[in-house]
Write an enzyme that holds these catalytic residues in place. Structure first.
Site, PDB file in Angstrom:
ATOM      1  N   ASP A 183       9.323   2.701  -0.568  1.00 55.12           N
ATOM      2  CA  ASP A 183       8.255   3.369   0.357  1.00 55.12           C
ATOM      3  C   ASP A 183       8.727   2.825   1.750  1.00 55.12           C
ATOM      4  OD1 ASP A 183       6.355   4.400   1.595  1.00 55.12           O
ATOM      5  OD2 ASP A 183       4.842   3.697   0.313  1.00 55.12           O
ATOM      6  N   LYS A 197       5.008   8.679   8.829  1.00 57.64           N
ATOM      7  CA  LYS A 197       4.500   7.870  10.419  1.00 57.64           C
ATOM      8  C   LYS A 197       5.774   8.542  11.213  1.00 57.64           C
ATOM      9  CE  LYS A 197       2.120   4.320   8.064  1.00 57.64           C
ATOM     10  NZ  LYS A 197       0.543   3.989   8.649  1.00 57.64           N
ATOM     11  N   TYR A 219       0.587  -1.189   0.002  1.00 62.03           N
ATOM     12  CA  TYR A 219      -0.302  -0.107  -0.087  1.00 62.03           C
ATOM     13  C   TYR A 219       0.872   1.296  -0.052  1.00 62.03           C
ATOM     14  CZ  TYR A 219      -3.404   3.437   1.537  1.00 62.03           C
ATOM     15  OH  TYR A 219      -4.115   4.473   1.684  1.00 62.03           O
TER      16      TYR A 219
HETATM   17  N1  PMP Z   1       2.965   3.989   2.317  1.00 62.50           N
HETATM   18  C1  PMP Z   1       3.030   3.138   3.343  1.00 62.50           C
HETATM   19  C2  PMP Z   1       4.010   2.032   3.330  1.00 62.50           C
HETATM   20  C3  PMP Z   1       1.896   3.134   4.139  1.00 62.50           C
HETATM   21  O1  PMP Z   1       1.933   2.331   5.222  1.00 62.50           O
HETATM   22  C4  PMP Z   1       1.148   4.137   4.105  1.00 62.50           C
HETATM   23  C5  PMP Z   1      -0.015   4.268   5.242  1.00 62.50           C
HETATM   24  N2  PMP Z   1      -0.259   3.289   5.802  1.00 62.50           N
HETATM   25  C6  PMP Z   1       0.915   5.287   2.936  1.00 62.50           C
HETATM   26  C7  PMP Z   1       2.166   5.245   2.268  1.00 62.50           C
HETATM   27  C8  PMP Z   1       0.353   6.390   3.059  1.00 62.50           C
HETATM   28  O2  PMP Z   1       0.461   7.122   4.197  1.00 62.50           O
HETATM   29  P1  PMP Z   1      -0.579   8.132   4.816  1.00 62.50           P
HETATM   30  O3  PMP Z   1      -1.676   7.487   5.548  1.00 62.50           O
HETATM   31  O4  PMP Z   1       0.099   9.172   5.903  1.00 62.50           O
HETATM   32  O5  PMP Z   1      -1.275   8.864   3.745  1.00 62.50           O
END
Ligand code: PMP
Length: 436
Positions: free
Chosen positions: A246, A274, A151
């Site tokens: 990511d 995060k 994701y």
């Molecule tokens: N990339 C990864 C690997 C994530 O786990 C998440 C959110 N869980 C995101 C991007 C998106 O981040 P946000 O919820 O702060 O938009």
């Protein structure tokens, strides 16, 4: 929990959820919070401190959601709260540069060999969305590759599902995303290097970047198979595509330098989120200068944000990273997480419940299966119904797990030996009840 259970220990949360649903779609501001994955009503949270979270009925839980990853120090860490208070006293947003932004960018760059420059944004979604634009601007190519079960936020290109054949252009996986946009994405299985090869071969000279969570943590925790990330690096180099890690979850979670430090691979672009917000809305992307300087105002790829580099978020981030930089932080996380994983595995074995526990540092998952879990298909083949029961039993015993079989557990520095012990005891009871 059911809507008529007014005498339940969750009655205030049940009522609050019904009320929220009148004004907020589904009663929540982010779908997974609705507890749909465990056929339940969500808890409404009043406060949190250290490893514990308290709902509006006054029930206290040991928290392994940790706000889905950010709270690596535990909740309301005094140093972070103090930094936010001090920053707030000076004003909450200026829309102009501040010294703290450079401090944070320098700090991030100092921990990541692959990063010379950083752009601060407000969410992981924004960071990845910008990384896509940057990769396209830099390579002058349009297509991107992503892995099933990884994701990367909710931007259009990434809400894509695999097309009908191997390495075909994807189709939209969400209403409101045009297939023409999803079609610029190629979706392939995680941990499958032949699929990556096939995608790059089939779309030769057209792939701007491969996006991957170097430690998948959005289908439960799935580590990369040995050699997988190295092979992706090699393929990208051969094909002139960028490799984007990511690390919104893994950055500062598994090591100061993220998964790329742990596995010794240098991606071209890194996205972070995060933990670098310390629990406030901040995220970032970083890369070597020649890539980052494609961004406006120096380069032609536009990107902006009213609240980017927000003073409160930046202060929380710096305070968080300063603590993580202290000695033995990751050793402590490793030790408590290993004890937890071992305890869960032993408890399951004793009760005769087959589980597979995946773990990298303080990211872990307990899958209800006796098989290895290395791909999204493997996760789907686990016993999800059993997870739902396990989730409810753990909640009853004061353990707050992510309300979905597709989410990982996070251990924080605030989790004490006693917390870990209590969690294992709860799991022992839970596993025994599961097989009754
Ligand atoms: N990339 C990864 C690997 C994530 O786990 C998440 C959110 N869980 C995101 C991007 C998106 O981040 P946000 O919820 O702060 O938009």
């Amino acid at each position: 929990m059911t809507a008529d259970s007014s005498h339940s220990k969750y009655s205030q949360s049940i009522q609050a959820f019904a009320e929220a649903g009148r004004f907020i779609p589904g009663g929540v501001d982010s779908p997974v919070r609705a507890f749909g994955g465990v056929d339940n009503d969500p808890l409404f949270i009043k406060s949190a401190s250290g490893s514990k979270i308290t709902d509006i009925d006054g029930n206290e839980y040991i928290d392994y959601v940790c706000s889905w990853g950010p709270m690596i120090l535990g909740h309301a860490h005094p140093a972070v709260i103090d930094a936010v208070h001090k920053a707030a006293d000076n004003g909450t947003s200026f829309g102009a540069p501040t010294l703290a932004e450079t401090t944070l960018a320098r700090k991030i760059a100092s921990h990541f060999d692959s990063i010379d420059k950083v752009r601060l944004v407000s969410s992981g979604t924004e960071a990845v969305m910008t990384a896509i634009r940057l990769a396209r601007a830099f390579t002058k190519r349009d297509l991107i590759v992503k892995m099933v079960g990884c994701y990367h936020g909710h931007s259009d290109c990434l809400l894509a599902a695999a097309g009908s054949g191997l390495a075909e252009n994807a189709i939209a996986s969400c209403a409101g995303v045009p297939d023409q946009i999803a079609g610029l994405t190629i979706v392939i299985p995680y941990n499958d290097i032949d699929a990556a090869k096939a995608a790059l071969q089939k779309h030769k000279g057209r792939i701007a970047a491969i996006f991957v969570e170097p430690i998948a943590a959005n289908m439960g925790a799935i580590p990369p198979l040995p050699g997988y990330l190295q092979a992706l690096r090699r393929l990208c180099d051969e094909e002139g595509s960028l490799l984007v890690f990511d690390e919104v979850i893994s950055g500062f979670r598994v090591a100061l330098g993220g998964a790329q430090q742990l596995y010794g691979i240098k991606p071209d672009i890194t996205t972070l989120g995060k933990i670098i917000g310390g629990g406030l809305p901040a995220a970032a992307l970083g890369a070597r200068s020649e890539i980052m300087d494609m961004l406006a105002p120096v380069g032609p790829a536009y990107q902006a944000g009213t609240l980017s580099g927000n003073p409160l978020a930046t202060a929380a981030a710096i305070a968080t990273l300063e603590i993580l930089e202290q000695q033995d932080t990751y050793k402590k996380l490793e030790s408590s997480s290993a004890t937890l994983a071992r305890g869960l595995a032993d408890a399951a074995k004793e009760a005769g419940v087959p589980v597979t526990i995946n773990r990298v540092g303080s990211i872990l998952s307990c899958f209800f299966t006796d098989k290895p879990v290395q791909t999204f298909d493997d996760v789907q083949a686990t016993d999800i119904a059993r997870f739902k029961k396990y989730f409810s039993l753990m909640l009853e015993h004061g353990i707050y797990l992510a309300p979905s079989a597709y989410e990982a557990m996070f251990v924080s520095l605030a989790h004490t030996d006693s917390d870990i012990e209590k969690t294992i005891e709860a799991a022992q009871l839970g596993f025994r009840t599961l097989i009754k």
